[in-house]
Design an enzyme around this catalytic site. Structure first.
Site, short mmCIF file in Angstrom:
data_model
loop_
_atom_site.label_atom_id
_atom_site.label_comp_id
_atom_site.label_asym_id
_atom_site.label_seq_id
_atom_site.Cartn_x
_atom_site.Cartn_y
_atom_site.Cartn_z
N CYS A 73 -4.38 1.95 3.71
CA CYS A 73 -5.12 1.36 2.58
C CYS A 73 -5.69 0.01 2.98
O CYS A 73 -4.98 -0.98 3.12
CB CYS A 73 -4.16 1.24 1.39
SG CYS A 73 -4.65 0.13 0.08
N CYS A 76 -5.22 -2.97 0.66
CA CYS A 76 -3.84 -3.45 0.67
C CYS A 76 -3.67 -4.60 1.67
O CYS A 76 -2.90 -5.53 1.44
CB CYS A 76 -2.87 -2.33 1.02
SG CYS A 76 -2.78 -1.03 -0.24
#
Ligand SMILES: [Zn+2]
Length: 152
Positions: A73, A76
């Site tokens: 991700c 993230c």
């Protein structure tokens, strides 16, 4: 005689920002994180999985900032520096816990983390505030401050 279940001995090494002493901090330790040398508050940033989520997060006496993330991700990674700063700035008021949702599907389901990054403020495992999506460190810290009980 059967062996007693393995106690959680997982610990992180945390350098005290006040005196520089390195402390071993158990992920599931009770109460506040204090330096063993100067008793200053330590920044508390650790990980949890489905297996130790209750011990590390639900039973924490401090409010928990939960960072639900995954290695694939990209956004993230944008959130991570702010999460680390939150552990420093709110040392003594906050425990910061990162959970990799790929490794911990039960926790991901429990908090409906279909979309990440997802930041949650938790008390006793109950959500008190929610922040979905990438957020830069400044606004992230403001969000944490607004979600925390006032400093004593
Ligand atoms: Zn210290």
């Amino acid at each position: 005689m059967a062996q007693a279940p393995q106690q959680d001995t997982r610990a992180d090494l945390v350098t005290c920002p006040h005196c520089g002493k390195r402390n071993r901090l158990r992920a599931a330790a009770a109460g506040l994180a204090r330096c063993g040398s100067c008793r200053g508050m330590l920044p508390w940033l650790t990980d949890a999985t489905d297996d130790d989520f209750d011990a590390v997060v639900v039973q924490s006496s401090l409010p928990v900032l939960l960072d639900l993330w995954a290695p694939w991700c990209g956004p993230c990674r944008m959130v991570a520096p702010g999460v680390e700063r939150a552990a420093l700035e709110f040392a003594g008021r906050l425990k910061v816990v990162k959970v990799n949702v790929d490794d911990s599907p039960e926790t991901a389901m429990r908090y409906r983390a279909q979309s990440i990054p997802l930041l949650l403020m938790l008390k006793g495992g109950e959500v008190t505030a929610r922040q979905l999506g990438a957020i830069p460190p400044g606004p992230l810290l403001q969000w944490v401050e607004s979600a925390l009980p006032p400093a004593k």
